[in-house]
Scaffold this motif. Structure first.
Motif, PDB file in Angstrom:
ATOM      1  N   ALA A 181       0.933  -1.041  -0.029  1.00  0.00           N
ATOM      2  CA  ALA A 181      -0.048   0.007   0.019  1.00  0.00           C
ATOM      3  C   ALA A 181       0.725   1.268   0.160  1.00  0.00           C
ATOM      4  O   ALA A 181       0.446   2.302  -0.646  1.00  0.00           O
ATOM      5  N   GLU A 182       2.040   1.218   0.945  1.00  0.00           N
ATOM      6  CA  GLU A 182       2.915   2.368   0.987  1.00  0.00           C
ATOM      7  C   GLU A 182       3.539   2.607  -0.511  1.00  0.00           C
ATOM      8  O   GLU A 182       3.576   3.483  -1.010  1.00  0.00           O
ATOM      9  N   ASP A 217       2.333   1.787  -3.553  1.00  0.00           N
ATOM     10  CA  ASP A 217       1.242   2.185  -4.484  1.00  0.00           C
ATOM     11  C   ASP A 217       0.869   3.698  -4.054  1.00  0.00           C
ATOM     12  O   ASP A 217       0.770   4.444  -5.114  1.00  0.00           O
ATOM     13  N   ARG A 218       0.853   4.116  -2.989  1.00  0.00           N
ATOM     14  CA  ARG A 218       0.887   5.289  -2.348  1.00  0.00           C
ATOM     15  C   ARG A 218       1.829   6.452  -3.008  1.00  0.00           C
ATOM     16  O   ARG A 218       1.240   7.578  -3.692  1.00  0.00           O
ATOM     17  N   ARG A 219       2.985   5.926  -2.606  1.00  0.00           N
ATOM     18  CA  ARG A 219       4.191   6.934  -3.512  1.00  0.00           C
ATOM     19  C   ARG A 219       4.099   6.794  -4.948  1.00  0.00           C
ATOM     20  O   ARG A 219       4.528   7.710  -5.605  1.00  0.00           O
ATOM     21  N   ILE A 227       1.585   9.504  -5.909  1.00  0.00           N
ATOM     22  CA  ILE A 227       2.197  10.765  -5.779  1.00  0.00           C
ATOM     23  C   ILE A 227       3.204  10.923  -6.750  1.00  0.00           C
ATOM     24  O   ILE A 227       3.260  12.335  -7.236  1.00  0.00           O
TER      25      ILE A 227
END
Length: 335
Positions: A190-191, A193-195, A198
């Motif tokens: 998830a981290e 994917d978030r990066r 962004i």
């Protein structure tokens, strides 16, 4: 024949010499001890510590001095099996450790501790549980250097009196429970994917900014080009007008020619599909009068034309009203 007693005496002497030779050899073997490089030996004389044998040739007192098993004084690497450790957040993790140590005092390693290798293993296990027990799982996974330093300091202080120096302690592996591993993988996914989102948004933003900046620069350059083109066009038209004006003044045209050129310019006013209404200028009447007067004068007085054009560049003298053969110029109605 030999006397049996003498023969027996000779045999006894030979056996005695052989025994003495063997005894001397045994004494020499026990008196001389060669220690290999990287090892050390502890000598006990009559059951008490006497000295430590260093690498090389060493002399001992036979049947009095006894050498204990040699100790390896090189740095040793020992990998201990995984140990279960409970973290501060009550999670059980399995940790493998690797200890680098070296025997610096053979006497202390022999007499101060019974089994220094087992003692180092147990001390490593207890110290590891104390250190990791004050950390949560995330800190334990990200603070390996800190854990290694604390383990080395504690082990080095504890094993100093045993004649052992701990040079380095490494955590080979930290394995949390499988359920925690799955949760950590999901969190990391998830981290990431978030990066990724962004970074994509940041890239889109930068692209839009650069596109707008490029459009602005293009508009500015286009406007500057139009301005320079307009200036150059105006300068060219001004020079053309100046040249035409100068040529007209140098040629000194008469009113008839000017009226004729004016009439030639009138059709251009009606050019273009957008012209729905055409306003006739007031000067058209004057131009028509001038042309009509000129043609009328030439028709009634043919001899006047040669005289008017006899002198190049000099405008003809207008006819005076009342002169015979010249029609009078009609008066221009006042507005």
């Amino acid at each position: 024949m030999l006397d049996p007693a003498a023969f027996i005496g000779q045999i006894f002497v030979i056996a005695l010499l052989a025994v003495l030779a063997v005894f001397v050899i045994v004494i020499l073997v026990r008196a001389i001890r060669i220690i290999p490089q990287g090892n050390a030996g502890v000598v006990e004389r009559l059951g008490k510590y006497h000295k430590t044998l260093l690498p090389g040739l060493n002399l001992l007192v036979p049947f009095v001095d006894r050498v204990r098993p040699l100790l390896d004084i090189r740095e040793q690497v020992v990998s201990f099996p995984p140990q279960p450790v409970i973290t501060e957040d009550n999670l059980v993790v399995s940790i493998d450790t690797v200890v680098y140590f070296q025997v610096t005092d053979a006497r202390a390693a022999t007499y101060e501790i019974n089994n220094y290798l087992g003692a180092v293993e147990q001390l490593t296990t207890t110290t590891l549980r104390n250190v990791v027990g004050g950390l949560n799982l995330e800190e334990a996974l990200t603070s390996r250097d800190n854990i290694n330093s604390q383990l080395r300091i504690v082990l080095d202080e504890a094993t100093g009196k045993w004649g052992i120096r701990v040079g380095r302690v490494e955590l080979k592996a930290i394995e949390p429970p499988h359920s925690i591993q799955d949760s950590m993988e999901k969190q990391m996914r998830a981290e990431r994917d978030r990066r990724a989102l962004i970074l994509t948004a940041e890239g889109t933003k930068q692209s839009a900014i650069l596109t707008a900046e490029g459009a602005r620069q293009a508009a500015i350059l286009e406007a500057e080009g139009d301005a320079k083109a307009a200036v150059l066009r105006a300068q060219g038209e001004a020079e053309a007008i100046t040249t035409v004006f100068k040529a007209i003044h140098d040629g000194d045209p008469d009113p008839k020619l000017l009226a004729y050129q004016y009439l030639l310019t009138l059709p251009k006013l009606a050019e273009g599909s957008a012209n729905k209404l055409w306003i006739v200028p007031s000067e058209l009447t004057e131009a028509m009068k001038g042309i009509g007067s000129a043609f009328g004068a030439n028709a009634h007085n043919p001899a006047a034309a040669p005289s008017a054009s006899a002198t190049p560049g000099t405008p003809g003298t207008p006819a005076t009203p009342g002169t015979p053969g010249t029609p009078a110029t009609p008066a221009t109605p006042q507005a």
